[in-house]
Motif scaffolding. Structure first.
Motif, PDB file in Angstrom:
ATOM      1  N   LYS A  35       0.837  -1.214   0.000  1.00 61.19           N
ATOM      2  CA  LYS A  35       0.000   0.000   0.000  1.00 61.19           C
ATOM      3  C   LYS A  35       0.865   1.255   0.000  1.00 61.19           C
ATOM      4  O   LYS A  35       0.600   2.209  -0.718  1.00 61.19           O
ATOM      5  CB  LYS A  35      -0.882   0.019   1.256  1.00 61.19           C
ATOM      6  CG  LYS A  35      -2.196  -0.705   1.099  1.00 61.19           C
ATOM      7  CD  LYS A  35      -3.090  -0.415   2.296  1.00 61.19           C
ATOM      8  CE  LYS A  35      -4.410  -1.148   2.134  1.00 61.19           C
ATOM      9  NZ  LYS A  35      -5.385  -0.819   3.162  1.00 61.19           N
ATOM     10  N   ILE A  38       2.321   1.890  -3.322  1.00 62.41           N
ATOM     11  CA  ILE A  38       1.309   2.422  -4.258  1.00 62.41           C
ATOM     12  C   ILE A  38       1.131   3.918  -4.027  1.00 62.41           C
ATOM     13  O   ILE A  38       1.088   4.714  -4.970  1.00 62.41           O
ATOM     14  CB  ILE A  38      -0.023   1.658  -4.100  1.00 62.41           C
ATOM     15  CG1 ILE A  38       0.130   0.254  -4.701  1.00 62.41           C
ATOM     16  CG2 ILE A  38      -1.184   2.414  -4.766  1.00 62.41           C
ATOM     17  CD1 ILE A  38      -1.068  -0.645  -4.555  1.00 62.41           C
ATOM     18  N   GLU A  49      -4.193   7.003  -6.624  1.00 65.09           N
ATOM     19  CA  GLU A  49      -3.971   5.634  -6.133  1.00 65.09           C
ATOM     20  C   GLU A  49      -4.897   4.640  -6.833  1.00 65.09           C
ATOM     21  O   GLU A  49      -4.527   3.509  -7.102  1.00 65.09           O
ATOM     22  CB  GLU A  49      -4.228   5.570  -4.623  1.00 65.09           C
ATOM     23  CG  GLU A  49      -3.131   6.196  -3.793  1.00 65.09           C
ATOM     24  CD  GLU A  49      -3.463   6.160  -2.304  1.00 65.09           C
ATOM     25  OE1 GLU A  49      -4.648   6.054  -1.955  1.00 65.09           O
ATOM     26  OE2 GLU A  49      -2.525   6.233  -1.504  1.00 65.09           O
ATOM     27  N   SER A  50      -6.134   5.108  -7.122  1.00 61.29           N
ATOM     28  CA  SER A  50      -7.090   4.206  -7.764  1.00 61.29           C
ATOM     29  C   SER A  50      -6.554   3.696  -9.099  1.00 61.29           C
ATOM     30  O   SER A  50      -6.765   2.553  -9.469  1.00 61.29           O
ATOM     31  CB  SER A  50      -8.428   4.916  -7.975  1.00 61.29           C
ATOM     32  OG  SER A  50      -8.243   6.054  -8.780  1.00 61.29           O
ATOM     33  N   HIS A  51      -5.827   4.561  -9.807  1.00 63.20           N
ATOM     34  CA  HIS A  51      -5.253   4.193 -11.101  1.00 63.20           C
ATOM     35  C   HIS A  51      -4.183   3.110 -10.913  1.00 63.20           C
ATOM     36  O   HIS A  51      -4.182   2.092 -11.611  1.00 63.20           O
ATOM     37  CB  HIS A  51      -4.653   5.463 -11.726  1.00 63.20           C
ATOM     38  CG  HIS A  51      -4.106   5.270 -13.104  1.00 63.20           C
ATOM     39  ND1 HIS A  51      -3.757   6.316 -13.916  1.00 63.20           N
ATOM     40  CD2 HIS A  51      -3.816   4.150 -13.809  1.00 63.20           C
ATOM     41  CE1 HIS A  51      -3.289   5.857 -15.059  1.00 63.20           C
ATOM     42  NE2 HIS A  51      -3.320   4.545 -15.023  1.00 63.20           N
ATOM     43  N   CYS A  53      -3.836   1.083  -8.338  1.00 63.89           N
ATOM     44  CA  CYS A  53      -4.497  -0.141  -7.856  1.00 63.89           C
ATOM     45  C   CYS A  53      -5.150  -0.889  -9.010  1.00 63.89           C
ATOM     46  O   CYS A  53      -5.119  -2.122  -9.060  1.00 63.89           O
ATOM     47  CB  CYS A  53      -5.591   0.200  -6.839  1.00 63.89           C
ATOM     48  SG  CYS A  53      -4.943   0.659  -5.248  1.00 63.89           S
ATOM     49  N   SER A  54      -5.770  -0.125  -9.916  1.00 63.16           N
ATOM     50  CA  SER A  54      -6.460  -0.740 -11.040  1.00 63.16           C
ATOM     51  C   SER A  54      -5.474  -1.527 -11.911  1.00 63.16           C
ATOM     52  O   SER A  54      -5.747  -2.655 -12.308  1.00 63.16           O
ATOM     53  CB  SER A  54      -7.157   0.351 -11.852  1.00 63.16           C
ATOM     54  OG  SER A  54      -7.788  -0.207 -12.968  1.00 63.16           O
ATOM     55  N   SER A  57      -4.208  -4.622 -10.056  1.00 61.76           N
ATOM     56  CA  SER A  57      -5.213  -5.677  -9.932  1.00 61.76           C
ATOM     57  C   SER A  57      -5.561  -6.307 -11.282  1.00 61.76           C
ATOM     58  O   SER A  57      -6.084  -7.406 -11.341  1.00 61.76           O
ATOM     59  CB  SER A  57      -6.480  -5.122  -9.270  1.00 61.76           C
ATOM     60  OG  SER A  57      -7.097  -4.189 -10.127  1.00 61.76           O
ATOM     61  N   PHE A  58      -5.240  -5.609 -12.373  1.00 58.88           N
ATOM     62  CA  PHE A  58      -5.568  -6.152 -13.692  1.00 58.88           C
ATOM     63  C   PHE A  58      -4.590  -7.262 -14.094  1.00 58.88           C
ATOM     64  O   PHE A  58      -4.985  -8.291 -14.624  1.00 58.88           O
ATOM     65  CB  PHE A  58      -5.558  -5.045 -14.746  1.00 58.88           C
ATOM     66  CG  PHE A  58      -5.952  -5.521 -16.106  1.00 58.88           C
ATOM     67  CD1 PHE A  58      -7.291  -5.635 -16.459  1.00 58.88           C
ATOM     68  CD2 PHE A  58      -4.988  -5.881 -17.043  1.00 58.88           C
ATOM     69  CE1 PHE A  58      -7.666  -6.111 -17.705  1.00 58.88           C
ATOM     70  CE2 PHE A  58      -5.362  -6.357 -18.300  1.00 58.88           C
ATOM     71  CZ  PHE A  58      -6.704  -6.467 -18.620  1.00 58.88           C
ATOM     72  N   ALA A 115      -4.803 -15.440 -16.051  1.00 60.93           N
ATOM     73  CA  ALA A 115      -5.498 -15.378 -17.340  1.00 60.93           C
ATOM     74  C   ALA A 115      -4.527 -15.923 -18.394  1.00 60.93           C
ATOM     75  O   ALA A 115      -3.381 -16.227 -18.075  1.00 60.93           O
ATOM     76  CB  ALA A 115      -5.888 -13.950 -17.639  1.00 60.93           C
TER      77      ALA A 115
END
Lengths: 154, 572
Positions: A35, A38, A49-51, A53-54, A57-58, A115
């Motif tokens: 964290k 990030i 931060e949301s960017h 994290c995104s 997480s992708f 994936a």
């Protein structure tokens, strides 16, 4: 601090976010982005931060939880699923005595799904850190895992 | 121009539009779900698929440009089957408890399912229940209802430059949420509510306060009064099924009275008061070399942004409380004293176009003697519509009634507060006349009107040529704020509104607030102004009386004590 060094080695642009993240993951034995890291990355690049994290997480290459030295990733996309006649996941779980998303007690292995890793023509396939193993059979999987256990890749 | 065929109808359109836009021009309906007119085209949901002769597979109408000679079909069995399957799959991962959802009958997924004729879902529901975030006074985020269309991300990131919400994870496990899955209250979220306004379903909604208000209305211990914000009178019509931009003053007051409020007052009154206080503050700062530019303080979304991200800008912000809060203060001081009432027994409800106002009303700084809140509870335009429906009020069947006094008389200047540029125009009308001691020749400042992101004008105040700027939507606000911080801002006065179009485009306004709708509400706002007897705040006779009887003069110590506030940096 190692993070500062990595950040300084790239231009200050969000275009380099993925490279920075991969670099951090590579340099940390427990392969994860914390964290705090990030927050520092988002402040450094001037993004939210949301960017970050995104993006983390992708990609299954990246994680926000501490992982083992070797990350065993089982492809769960359709061709690997259809060609898997012996249950790759179960074989690895039995060999390491852990469940998917767990890490062994000695912090050596983490077992995850991933994936598609682009080996559909040689399915089923798994990836361990940077190496892909394809056309798997039950024996092949057992041998691969035991090589890692014995430290042949250390 | 290009010529094509849609459902065998000859269509001639410009070559820079999509199939969806071409179809709309010819009144051919193609259903959509993730598409929203003013936002980025994601083509995520695939509901708008069409067949194009010679093209492989189905194509999304929202993102495919028109080409000469295209032959398009929009409703073949193959397309219908695809749309149905997609909708059934979405429903299989959705909390479809429609009758107990705030969006019942206003839900885009629900109407899509109905229009597609979905009678049965072939897929079992696989929803894994997630925690509902209702930890703030403004918004509730219910991920169980999220259909992952991405509209909230786009409006939060592109329009508001806040980027609180993002997609996390991938594939069917993708969720839309803040970083680390935090609550909105633990984020730099301004509670502007634009996400709630564009959400097609009930995944992000305003915190519903209607039940609390009903209880208070029937509690004889309280004297319940209500104030109605300027922007509500040009949007409530849409909420109750009447035409876009309809101006309702008298009927709105009448309908609210029927709900049972003791008094129905006008926030326009305290908007005039804001102009007197803020205008005087500007004059004083110009005369005494105070901190300039002066930034407006009416918008709580903007105040949240400033306190969270720009602490160095706080000295620039006007110390005036917002009109909503000024009204609340006066109700519990001036009015209470006049009527000999206990301020604690006065319950102040606001009807606002805004979800951030709900948060503003809970601020510690905005209480009388640090205890009683200026404003007790805030309802959005949508919640007011809900109360009308609960009561079964039919606008066509009621008389027109005027606002109550003493807070019922207002000016055209105050009405302008609803539209971007309105506060500026109202302030200039007053500041010019007070400072220059002569009437303004043309009181219409057309250069600060309209939907352009940043607008500016120049005005002669005393010996000075003063530059003024206006911004709406937080992405534009950031441009002006960063100039101020860098010391390169040429302006003396800046109006900042968080929502696109100003309050008429607020997060609490009726669903379907597109820029086209905003323009209609703005046009109605200027009509309201033009039809008023008084059009300058300082000419409002009730305001003059208030100063004479109670506040003495603008920025007096009494006015400062009651009508001004302070800001402090906030951390999360």
């Amino acid at each position: 601090m190692f993070l500062q060094k990595i950040l300084e080695s790239y231009p200050i642009s969000e275009d380099y976010l993925l490279e920075i993240l991969l670099d951090i993951d590579k340099q940390k034995e427990n392969h994860y982005i914390s964290k705090e890291e990030i927050t520092l990355i988002s402040n450094h690049l001037g993004i939210k931060e949301s960017h970050v994290c995104s993006v983390v997480s992708f990609y299954t290459l990246l994680s926000t939880n501490p992982r083992g030295k070797y990350i065993i990733q089982i492809c769960k996309d359709v061709p690997c699923y259809l060609n898997d006649d012996f249950n790759v996941l179960k074989t690895v779980e039995n060999e390491l005595n852990i469940r998917v998303n767990d890490t062994t007690r000695n912090q050596k292995f983490t077992l995850e799904y991933t994936a598609c890793i682009g080996c559909c023509d040689e399915a089923p396939a798994i990836r361990i850190n940077n190496i892909t193993y394809t056309n798997l059979t039950k024996d092949k999987v057992v041998n691969i895992i035991s090589d890692y256990k014995e430290g042949k890749h250390d | 121009m290009v010529n094509l065929k849609i459902n065998n109808i000859n269509v001639t359109v410009t070559d820079d539009i999509t199939i969806l836009e071409a179809a709309q021009q010819y009144n051919i309906n193609i259903p959509t779900l993730c598409y929203y007119p003013d936002l980025h085209i994601n083509s995520d949901c695939r509901i708008c698929v069409v067949e194009i002769e010679g093209y492989k597979g189905l194509k999304t109408a929202c993102s495919t440009p028109v080409r000469e000679g295209m032959n398009i079909l929009t409703n073949t069995p193959k397309i219908l089957n695809s749309r149905k399957t997609i909708t059934e799959l979405i429903l299989s991962n959705h909390d479809a408890s429609c009758t107990s959802c705030i969006r019942n009958m206003s839900c885009e997924l629900q109407s899509l399912a109905k229009n597609l004729g979905i009678n049965i879902n072939r897929f079992e529901n696989v929803l894994e229940k997630k925690e509902i975030d209702d930890h703030n006074p403004s918004l509730v985020r219910n991920a169980n209802r999220c259909i992952k269309c991405g509209r909230c991300i786009d409006v939060c990131k592109d329009v508001q430059a806040m980027h609180v919400l993002e997609s996390m994870g991938r594939g069917h496990e993708m969720e839309i949420k803040p970083a680390f899955g935090r609550y909105l209250s633990d984020e730099f979220c301004t509670f502007c509510g634009q996400c709630a306004n564009v959400c097609p379903v009930g995944a992000i909604i305003e915190k519903d306060n209607t039940d609390i208000v009903w209880e208070k209305l029937y509690d004889s211990n309280y004297h319940v009064m209500v104030q109605v914000a300027p922007a509500v009178r040009v949007s409530i019509g849409e909420e109750i099924g009447l035409e876009t931009g309809l101006i309702s003053n008298g009927k709105l007051v009448s309908a609210i009275k029927r709900l049972g409020f003791n008094n129905v007052y006008d926030t326009d009154f305290s908007a005039d008061l804001t102009i007197m206080e803020e205008g005087t503050e500007l004059i004083n700062r110009i005369k005494t070399g105070g901190v300039l530019p002066l930034l407006t303080s009416c918008c709580p979304g903007w105040i949240n942004l400033a306190e969270q991200e720009y602490p160095e800008i706080l000295p620039h912000i006007s110390s005036c409380k917002s009109p909503q809060q000024m009204f609340g203060t006066l109700a519990k001081t001036y009015f209470a004293e006049k009527e000999n009432m206990d301020p604690k027994k006065i319950y102040v409800v606001s009807i606002m176009p805004c979800t951030a106002k709900k948060y503003e009303a809970t601020r510690r700084e905005l209480r009388i003697d640090n205890k009683t809140p200026d404003v007790d509870i805030v309802l959005t335009t949508r919640e007011l519509g809900k109360m009308f429906r609960q009561m079964g009020i039919d606008f066509n069947q009621i008389d027109e009634v005027e606002f109550d006094n003493p807070f019922g008389i207002s000016t055209g200047a105050a009405a302008l507060f609803g539209a971007t540029g309105g506060v500026t125009e109202a302030a200039l009308r007053t500041v010019y006349e007070i400072l220059n001691e002569k009437p303004l020749e043309d009181i219409n400042f057309t250069s600060v009107r309209g939907m352009k992101g940043i607008k500016e004008t120049e005005i002669k105040l005393g010996d000075l040529n003063v530059k003024v700027a206006v911004s709406h939507s937080l992405s534009n606000a950031r441009i002006l704020i960063e100039e101020v911080i860098a010391g390169t801002s040429p302006y003396s006065f800046i109006e900042i509104m968080a929502c696109p179009g100003g309050c008429i485009g607020g997060g609490g306004q009726p669903y379907g607030t597109t820029n086209e709708v905003r323009l209609e509400r703005i046009a109605s706002t200027y009509l309201v102004d033009g039809n008023m007897v008084y059009r300058k705040s300082h000419e409002n006779p009730s305001i003059k009386k208030l100063y004479k009887d109670y506040l003495i003069e603008p920025n007096s110590s009494m006015a400062h004590h009651l009508l001004h506030t302070k800001y402090s940096p906030k951390n999360i």
